[in-house]
Design a protein around this motif. Sequence first.
Motif, PDB file in Angstrom:
ATOM      1  N   ASP A  38       0.835  -1.211   0.000  1.00 49.14           N
ATOM      2  CA  ASP A  38       0.000   0.000   0.000  1.00 49.14           C
ATOM      3  C   ASP A  38       0.869   1.260   0.000  1.00 49.14           C
ATOM      4  O   ASP A  38       0.626   2.202  -0.755  1.00 49.14           O
ATOM      5  CB  ASP A  38      -0.938   0.028   1.206  1.00 49.14           C
ATOM      6  N   ALA A  39       1.890   1.264   0.845  1.00 48.83           N
ATOM      7  CA  ALA A  39       2.766   2.437   0.952  1.00 48.83           C
ATOM      8  C   ALA A  39       3.491   2.709  -0.368  1.00 48.83           C
ATOM      9  O   ALA A  39       3.768   3.862  -0.704  1.00 48.83           O
ATOM     10  CB  ALA A  39       3.780   2.242   2.085  1.00 48.83           C
ATOM     11  N   ALA A  40       3.780   1.649  -1.131  1.00 46.59           N
ATOM     12  CA  ALA A  40       4.482   1.798  -2.404  1.00 46.59           C
ATOM     13  C   ALA A  40       3.527   2.069  -3.560  1.00 46.59           C
ATOM     14  O   ALA A  40       3.967   2.171  -4.709  1.00 46.59           O
ATOM     15  CB  ALA A  40       5.299   0.540  -2.693  1.00 46.59           C
ATOM     16  N   GLY A  41       2.238   2.166  -3.255  1.00 45.67           N
ATOM     17  CA  GLY A  41       1.264   2.415  -4.319  1.00 45.67           C
ATOM     18  C   GLY A  41       1.112   1.234  -5.267  1.00 45.67           C
ATOM     19  O   GLY A  41       0.740   1.401  -6.421  1.00 45.67           O
ATOM     20  N   TRP A  42       1.439   0.052  -4.783  1.00 52.20           N
ATOM     21  CA  TRP A  42       1.308  -1.181  -5.562  1.00 52.20           C
ATOM     22  C   TRP A  42       2.115  -1.123  -6.857  1.00 52.20           C
ATOM     23  O   TRP A  42       1.673  -1.563  -7.909  1.00 52.20           O
ATOM     24  CB  TRP A  42      -0.159  -1.528  -5.822  1.00 52.20           C
ATOM     25  N   GLU A  43       3.331  -0.554  -6.759  1.00 58.34           N
ATOM     26  CA  GLU A  43       4.225  -0.577  -7.909  1.00 58.34           C
ATOM     27  C   GLU A  43       5.652  -0.818  -7.441  1.00 58.34           C
ATOM     28  O   GLU A  43       6.008  -0.555  -6.285  1.00 58.34           O
ATOM     29  CB  GLU A  43       4.131   0.701  -8.733  1.00 58.34           C
ATOM     30  N   GLY A  48       9.045   0.914 -11.288  1.00 59.08           N
ATOM     31  CA  GLY A  48       7.709   1.490 -11.411  1.00 59.08           C
ATOM     32  C   GLY A  48       6.658   0.561 -11.995  1.00 59.08           C
ATOM     33  O   GLY A  48       5.502   0.954 -12.159  1.00 59.08           O
ATOM     34  N   ASP A  49       7.005  -0.694 -12.284  1.00 65.56           N
ATOM     35  CA  ASP A  49       6.069  -1.668 -12.852  1.00 65.56           C
ATOM     36  C   ASP A  49       4.906  -1.905 -11.880  1.00 65.56           C
ATOM     37  O   ASP A  49       5.115  -2.156 -10.700  1.00 65.56           O
ATOM     38  CB  ASP A  49       6.813  -2.975 -13.116  1.00 65.56           C
ATOM     39  N   SER A  50       3.701  -1.796 -12.381  1.00 62.74           N
ATOM     40  CA  SER A  50       2.522  -2.067 -11.554  1.00 62.74           C
ATOM     41  C   SER A  50       1.677  -3.199 -12.139  1.00 62.74           C
ATOM     42  O   SER A  50       0.590  -3.472 -11.660  1.00 62.74           O
ATOM     43  CB  SER A  50       1.670  -0.805 -11.404  1.00 62.74           C
ATOM     44  N   GLU A  51       2.185  -3.843 -13.192  1.00 61.89           N
ATOM     45  CA  GLU A  51       1.444  -4.920 -13.853  1.00 61.89           C
ATOM     46  C   GLU A  51       1.917  -6.309 -13.438  1.00 61.89           C
ATOM     47  O   GLU A  51       1.138  -7.247 -13.430  1.00 61.89           O
ATOM     48  CB  GLU A  51       1.565  -4.771 -15.379  1.00 61.89           C
TER      49      GLU A  51
END
Length: 187
Positions: A38-43, A48-51
Amino acid sequence: MSKKSHEVKQKREWVSRSEFSEQYRSPAWQKRRLERLDAAGWECGNCGDSESQLHVHHTRYVAGRKVWDYSDEELQVLCEACHSGAHALKERLNEALASIPGFDLGKVVGYALAAAATNRLDCAGNEGVLTLSTNEEVLGAADYFGVDWHEIFEIGAQGERPTARRLIDLRMRNAMACSDPKNAGSQ
């Protein structure tokens, strides 16, 4: 085995692989893992990959510490590729360190401590305090900051602890003094 190494071994709390693996199934770890995601914004904190699938990577392990008992700085959110890369890089570093003689290893530690202190610099007043324990560590830190090792000892002689901010400022002053035309004749 020396008395000192025997005492150190007795103080460590070793856990079996199965006990260690079991910690990752604990609700305490699941909660801590979700906090970091959560703190990392889910990436991925590296690319920076969020997929891709995300992992919470321990930057180090401490004997006897539960997997959820680590600071935010010690738990990095990484995608699968960056997580594999972090482990491969750590393995490469361990291989390199194994071939370095003791004196030079102290300089490597000083260099690494200087890099870590620089990483802690922020606008909130963290000066990046350096704790250097040996002369070799001082030499490594001096190499990192591009200052003469005598300058680090002088800071200690004044009863102060060297900080990354102060050593960076010192390097800048030295560079400016070298480029000053008034000092050209004295070099």
